[in-house]
Write an enzyme that holds these catalytic residues in place. Sequence first.
Site, PDB file in Angstrom:
ATOM      1  N   GLY A   1       1.037  -1.161  -0.009  1.00 40.63           N
ATOM      2  CA  GLY A   1      -0.009   0.347  -0.119  1.00 40.63           C
ATOM      3  C   GLY A   1       0.874   1.414   0.002  1.00 40.63           C
ATOM      4  O   GLY A   1       0.551   2.417   0.507  1.00 40.63           O
ATOM      5  N   SER A   2       1.699   1.400  -1.050  1.00 37.23           N
ATOM      6  CA  SER A   2       2.790   2.490  -1.069  1.00 37.23           C
ATOM      7  C   SER A   2       3.031   3.169  -1.811  1.00 37.23           C
ATOM      8  O   SER A   2       3.914   4.309  -2.118  1.00 37.23           O
ATOM      9  CB  SER A   2       4.294   2.012  -0.691  1.00 37.23           C
ATOM     10  OG  SER A   2       4.425   0.992  -1.820  1.00 37.23           O
TER      11      SER A   2
ATOM     12  N   ASN B   1       1.839  -1.870   5.343  1.00 35.69           N
ATOM     13  CA  ASN B   1       1.086  -0.749   5.524  1.00 35.69           C
ATOM     14  C   ASN B   1      -0.119  -0.867   4.735  1.00 35.69           C
ATOM     15  O   ASN B   1      -0.974  -0.045   5.340  1.00 35.69           O
ATOM     16  CB  ASN B   1       2.160   0.413   4.973  1.00 35.69           C
ATOM     17  CG  ASN B   1       1.003   1.463   4.864  1.00 35.69           C
ATOM     18  OD1 ASN B   1       1.379   2.472   5.654  1.00 35.69           O
ATOM     19  ND2 ASN B   1       0.728   2.361   3.534  1.00 35.69           N
TER      20      ASN B   1
ATOM     21  N   SER C   1      -1.776   0.862  14.165  1.00 35.32           N
ATOM     22  CA  SER C   1      -2.510   2.494  15.254  1.00 35.32           C
ATOM     23  C   SER C   1      -3.146   2.633  16.429  1.00 35.32           C
ATOM     24  O   SER C   1      -3.272   1.448  17.017  1.00 35.32           O
ATOM     25  CB  SER C   1      -4.502   3.048  14.027  1.00 35.32           C
ATOM     26  OG  SER C   1      -5.108   3.820  14.182  1.00 35.32           O
TER      27      SER C   1
ATOM     28  N   TYR D   1     -12.089  -1.251  11.700  1.00 28.28           N
ATOM     29  CA  TYR D   1     -10.701  -0.882  11.392  1.00 28.28           C
ATOM     30  C   TYR D   1     -10.205  -1.188  12.884  1.00 28.28           C
ATOM     31  O   TYR D   1      -8.968  -1.595  12.508  1.00 28.28           O
ATOM     32  CB  TYR D   1     -10.552   0.852  10.738  1.00 28.28           C
ATOM     33  CG  TYR D   1      -9.508   1.212  11.271  1.00 28.28           C
ATOM     34  CD1 TYR D   1      -8.543   0.834   9.740  1.00 28.28           C
ATOM     35  CD2 TYR D   1      -8.847   2.229  12.275  1.00 28.28           C
ATOM     36  CE1 TYR D   1      -6.916   1.862   9.377  1.00 28.28           C
ATOM     37  CE2 TYR D   1      -7.433   2.711  11.656  1.00 28.28           C
ATOM     38  CZ  TYR D   1      -7.130   2.403  10.796  1.00 28.28           C
ATOM     39  OH  TYR D   1      -5.592   3.054  10.558  1.00 28.28           O
TER      40      TYR D   1
ATOM     41  N   LYS E   1      -6.931  -3.257  13.432  1.00 28.82           N
ATOM     42  CA  LYS E   1      -5.904  -2.767  14.239  1.00 28.82           C
ATOM     43  C   LYS E   1      -5.023  -3.670  15.277  1.00 28.82           C
ATOM     44  O   LYS E   1      -3.682  -3.474  15.565  1.00 28.82           O
ATOM     45  CB  LYS E   1      -5.289  -1.278  14.009  1.00 28.82           C
ATOM     46  CG  LYS E   1      -5.462  -1.031  12.842  1.00 28.82           C
ATOM     47  CD  LYS E   1      -4.701  -0.706  11.752  1.00 28.82           C
ATOM     48  CE  LYS E   1      -4.883  -0.516  11.020  1.00 28.82           C
ATOM     49  NZ  LYS E   1      -2.983  -0.840  10.158  1.00 28.82           N
TER      50      LYS E   1
END
Length: 261
Positions: free
Chosen positions: A9-10, A87, A139, A153, A157
């Site tokens: 995801g960069s 990521n 996160s 979400y 995490k």
Amino acid sequence: MSKVVLVTGSAKGIGAAIIEELAASGYDCVINYNTSEAEAFTLNEKISKYGIRSLVVKCDVSKEEEVNQMFDTIERELGGVDILVNNAAIDIPNIFSKKNVNDFRKTLDVNLVGAFLTSKRAEKHILDKKWGRIINISSTNGMNTYYPMGIEYDASKAALNSLTHNLAIEFAPYATVNAIAPGLINTESEVADYDDEFMQMELDKILVRRIGEASEVAHLVKFLISDEASYINNSIIRIDGGQYSSCLLYTSPSPRDKRQS
């Protein structure tokens, strides 16, 4: 030969900042994207000035077949993944009463299962070389900062933090496995839809009284993959400016209040 870094995801945001930081430091970089093709190739062109080897690979990390294909390409072109930065993540905010199981599962598949699949595929190369680094971008929402509109979400995490601890045991003693837990970071996906009232409430909970920058997360990644950080392992490291309260307080009015009125 330079170490090879895969950052999932960069194409933009924190992931792109990590790629830029590590490319400038001489690491060979793999840029992974799923939908942001133009941004991925623009980033690849940007880092070409550093004279490193680089690849751009499309892959939905929630799909095992695509993950295997991505690693096949990396191993063929660059030799294998020495450093894995998980990521890739999605967030589908909505009030609880409007959430659905498909969005919940999709969030878990990308944010959690994706990190499992990439780590599993990286294992053989890392154990064969007896050296490696895995960093999961978690996160503060997985620790003690909660936001019911992002309940799936937050759950993903928290589970990613648990995965980090288990992977640290699995990869010992050859690789260190840590997670970085950013707080409020200045990326388009993070702050684009926040109104001024919400932003001010969040800033008031941050001891340094400012939002973080993606480059600051990238600096931390660079340190954790370095030899200087070889004794840091099995840790969840916050980077949040000293955030001390949960955005759970932002409920004026809450969805429940609206349903009862």
